[in-house]
Write an enzyme that holds these catalytic residues in place. Structure first.
Site, PDB file in Angstrom:
ATOM      1  N   LYS A   6      -6.233   3.750   8.771  1.00  0.00           N
ATOM      2  CA  LYS A   6      -5.353   4.754   8.175  1.00  0.00           C
ATOM      3  C   LYS A   6      -5.986   6.139   8.236  1.00  0.00           C
ATOM      4  O   LYS A   6      -5.305   7.151   8.457  1.00  0.00           O
ATOM      5  CB  LYS A   6      -5.038   4.364   6.736  1.00  0.00           C
ATOM      6  CG  LYS A   6      -4.209   3.079   6.624  1.00  0.00           C
ATOM      7  CD  LYS A   6      -4.015   2.644   5.187  1.00  0.00           C
ATOM      8  CE  LYS A   6      -3.195   1.367   5.114  1.00  0.00           C
ATOM      9  NZ  LYS A   6      -3.010   0.884   3.724  1.00  0.00           N
ATOM     10  N   SER A  17       0.803  -1.227   0.000  1.00  0.00           N
ATOM     11  CA  SER A  17       0.000   0.000   0.000  1.00  0.00           C
ATOM     12  C   SER A  17       0.835   1.276   0.000  1.00  0.00           C
ATOM     13  O   SER A  17       0.284   2.363  -0.136  1.00  0.00           O
ATOM     14  CB  SER A  17      -0.930   0.008   1.215  1.00  0.00           C
ATOM     15  OG  SER A  17      -0.185   0.022   2.411  1.00  0.00           O
TER      16      SER A  17
END
Length: 811
Positions: free
Chosen positions: A721, A678
């Protein structure tokens, strides 16, 4: 024939019977007894010896003494250093107390002398011969009596003396010796003594057999078992099993009350029959008894009173104990509603996944309280043996059931809330795989016949509400995940933490530190300061510790100076007592730097801000990767560099830039392992920044996987996140287009402070991450085998495109 009465000093004896013709030492310490001896020595040296009925009586009265005793002659007397006397006496003849004289200095009595018939008759002679034979056998069996005792009787002809001499050697109770002393007729005394001696001989023969059996067993076993083996042999010989029979009766009563299923009831009765055939002290009997006790102690039936099912009360309890966590609360209330309608439902298997400190374990307790059920918790962290779940087989020494059966016994009910804590921390070794053993436990289609290796009978776990907790899912085997309903607890926002601190943490800590009744002012701005500058976590565990530290400081001040008012917990008070804040309110680096980009990472402890740095230096195109990166992240770095190389013309780079420079990609906090794809778009942006000289906007963070063609692929952990960006005060997040569906799980308070921008490729990323506008043309892959048409749009200097500003001489 009875004779005259004499007046003699009295010496009461404790647990000693003195027969006529018997010589033995006595230790005298009581004041009256000492003075009685002195009186006797001053006159004819005769004293009357009589036994006490109760040896613990210090001042005996006439009722405390036997009537019949022995008139004795004092042979020798010796005064000891401690004030007591040692006296050697010889029994002369029997006597009976006629009158007890009242004397304050010593005891004195009138004694009637008992004259005995010493004539030898054929009957007495036969009795003496039989008694002598038995006494010889007694002496041989009893090692405490010297062999000379038997030969010493050869010179005794009088029946009375013969009987008294043998009686003095026998070892039996005081009362039995007193009964012999009170038999005045020598012939009757010989008969009574014959019966006593015969009984003693039988006991000694049995004892000899017992010792012989024990001795043989001791040759095959350790000496430490001697006492137990002797008791076992005695019980076998005498048949004394009353206590053991009582235990078996109690177990039978427990089996009747246990309400077991038919097969389990039959199994328990079979084991009871086995136990009755065993010796009580045998090792096998202990194993069988323990097994039966486990069977009767386990709960087998649901309480007929039932459990309380009130959805409104359950919601109130869940809200009282935890703030937020709406999804898990809704799931519990759904379960209660269905159970109230159907009256019967298989327990769901819930798995709460989230970082530490978000309340997974305490939520299990609240679930039990809201349902009115018992709560049981077992920790699976570090468990690596299958037997910890399924138990050990009874063939092993010290075998026990597994943790599941032990928890059910502890709960005492068949439908508790059962918390399997840290289910992701189990491991595997040569002893088996405990996660595989959990497959049966957590499968609603199988757990109604759960079979523990120790119990060897089916046990119904279908009524149990299992709740598992974990920090991560990737360490849990897929078949086990498939059996559980995964509910994620991502963490708390700052606003949620503030509410939790106000409603739960601060009142609890004030109570724990004795400050609940004192007016402690904890303003909201102080709570925010602790949250923003002293903690950086998804949960509230560190926040709880910091609040506890402040409470300790206040408690110390209260104790040192009780008259001084309690200070307000202001920001200045916090900084004074907690020290310099380890974290800043916003991003750590406010100045935009070339070659630096903000990424977002998912960890077991929640989301984290991930800074990626890129530096270039003259070289030959080598790529260095540091920061303890995993293989997947290293591959993402290579993919990002390949993408930048493919877009060199559009970014204003020379075609051979990679041949004359080395590239170094570093992720700070190098001691922490990092992996995953990611960070691909973040690495690509940092590379673009380092090569072009244009900084990435510090108010932008990003997450997404990059491909060689520049496509941005979806990632996981978006909620965590987003929380990390929210905590770090970063207002913009670039996310993959395919992750837009995950925005529904993000709280509104985060959406209000953070802007989410969806991107499909790297052109969108670069456009939103840089304030500088690059001349990026969206390229289409040309047909195979045909040359690419047109080159005017490849460079920033093409017509209609503003050329980029000169960049620093990094190349």
């Amino acid at each position: 024939m009875e004779s005259e009465t004499v007046e003699l000093p009295l010496l009461p004896l404790r647990d000693i019977i003195v027969f006529p013709f018997m010589v033995l030492p006595l230790f005298v310490g009581r004041d009256k007894s000492v003075r009685a001896l002195e009186k006797a020595m001053a006159e004819q040296k005769n004293i009357f010896l009589v036994a006490q009925k109760n040896p613990n009586t210090n001042e005996p009265t006439p009722s405390d003494l036997f009537e019949t005793g022995t008139i004795a002659n004092i042979l020798q007397i010796l005064k000891l250093t401690d004030g007591t006397m040692k006296v050697l006496v010889e029994g002369l003849q029997r006597g009976r107390i006629q009158m007890f004289r009242d004397n304050s200095e010593f005891n004195e009595v009138d004694v009637l002398k008992i004259e005995e018939n010493s004539r030898i008759t054929p009957d007495s002679k036969a009795l003496m011969r039989s008694l002598g034979t038995m006494f010889d056998q007694y002496v041989k069996l009893n090692q405490k009596i010297p062999l000379e005792a038997s030969s010493g009787l050869a010179g005794v002809a009088e029946p009375n003396r013969y009987a008294d001499t043998i009686a003095s050697y026998l070892v039996f109770k005081t009362k039995e010796k007193q009964d012999l002393l009170e038999v005045y007729d020598p012939s009757e005394r010989l008969k009574k003594l014959l019966g006593v001696l015969k009984s003693e001989l039988e006991i000694m023969k049995i004892e000899k057999r017992v010792h012989g059996r024990v001795r043989k067993q001791m040759e095959r076993s350790q000496k430490e078992f001697y006492l137990n083996e002797q008791i076992k042999a005695i019980q076998k010989e005498l048949g004394k099993r009353d206590e053991f029979k009582t235990d078996i009766d109690e177990l039978n009563q427990k089996i009747k009350k246990a309400k077991m299923p038919k097969d389990v009831h039959a199994k328990s009765l079979k084991e009871i029959k086995r136990l009755e055939m065993m010796q009580p002290m045998s090792a096998e009997a202990t194993v069988v008894r323990n097994y039966i006790e486990w069977l009767v102690d386990l709960p087998w039936k649901i309480d007929p009173k039932g459990e309380k099912i009130d959805v409104k009360d359950a919601k109130k309890i869940l809200d009282e104990d935890h703030y937020g966590l709406e999804k898990i609360k809704e799931r519990i209330l759904e379960y209660l509603a269905v159970m109230k309608l159907t009256k019967k439902i298989k327990g769901p298997i819930l798995c709460l996944v989230g970082p530490p400190g978000v309340g997974k374990t305490s939520l299990g307790q609240s679930i039990a309280r809201s349902m009115g059920r018992k709560f049981v918790r077992i920790s699976l962290g570090g468990v690596r043996d299958e037997a910890e779940i399924r138990g050990h087989r009874r063939t092993y020494i010290g075998a026990l059931p597994g943790k599941i059966i032990q928890g059910m016994k502890k709960a005492g009910t068949i439908n508790p809330v059962f918390l399997l804590d840290e289910v992701d921390k189990m491991s595997t070794d040569f002893r088996g795989d405990p996660s595989s053993a959990l497959l049966e436990v957590l499968d609603p289609e199988q757990n109604h016949t759960f079979n523990d290796h120790y119990m060897e009978v089916d046990y119904d776990l279908s009524h149990v509400l299992f709740v598992a907790t974990a920090n991560v899912l990737h360490t849990i085997p897929q078949p086990l995940q498939d059996r559980m309903e995964i509910i994620r607890l991502p963490g708390y926002t700052e606003l949620e933490k503030q509410v939790i601190a106000e409603k739960f943490l601060i009142p609890k800590k004030l109570e724990d530190h004795g400050l609940a009744k004192r007016k402690v002012n904890f303003p909201k701005n102080s709570i925010r300061k602790v949250i923003q500058e002293y903690t950086r976590e998804a949960g509230v565990r560190s926040l709880d510790r910091e609040i506890a530290a402040l409470c300790r400081k206040i408690a110390k001040q209260v104790v040192e100076n009780k008259k001084k008012p309690i200070p307000e917990i202001s920001p200045a008070f916090i900084k004074k007592h907690l020290g310099t804040p380890p974290y800043k309110k916003g991003p750590e680096e406010k100045v935009e730097e070339i070659g630096v980009a903000n990424g977002l990472a998912w960890t077991e402890f929640g989301g984290e801000l991930l800074t990626i740095e890129v530096a270039t230096a003259p070289g030959k195109g080598q790529l260095a990767l540091t920061g303890k990166l995993g293989d997947v992240m290293k591959e993402s770095a290579h993919a990002a560099l390949s993408y930048v190389r493919s877009r060199a013309d559009d970014l204003g780079l020379k075609k051979d830039f990679y041949q004359k420079q080395d590239f170094h990609i570093h992720l700070p906090e190098g001691a922490i392992p990092k992996d995953g794809p990611s960070a691909g778009i973040t690495m690509a942006c940092a590379l673009v920044s380092a090569l072009t000289g244009w900084p990435v906007n510090k108010d932008v963070s990003m997450t997404g996987e990059v491909t060689l063609t520049g496509k941005v692929l979806p990632i996981g952990g978006l909620k965590e996140k987003a929380f990390a960006a929210h905590r770090s005060k970063i207002p913009t997040i670039l996310i993959p287009k395919e992750n837009e569906k995950d925005l529904a799980d993000i709280p509104a308070v985060v959406k209000r402070s953070v802007q989410f921008i969806s991107v499909t490729n790297m052109d969108d990323v670069i456009e939103n991450a840089f304030e500088h506008k690059f001349n990026l043309s969206r390229k289409k892959t040309p047909p195979r085998g045909k040359p690419r048409a047109g080159k005017g749009n490849k460079r920033p200097g093409a017509p209609g495109v503003k050329p980029p500003s000169p960049r620093p001489p990094l190349n």
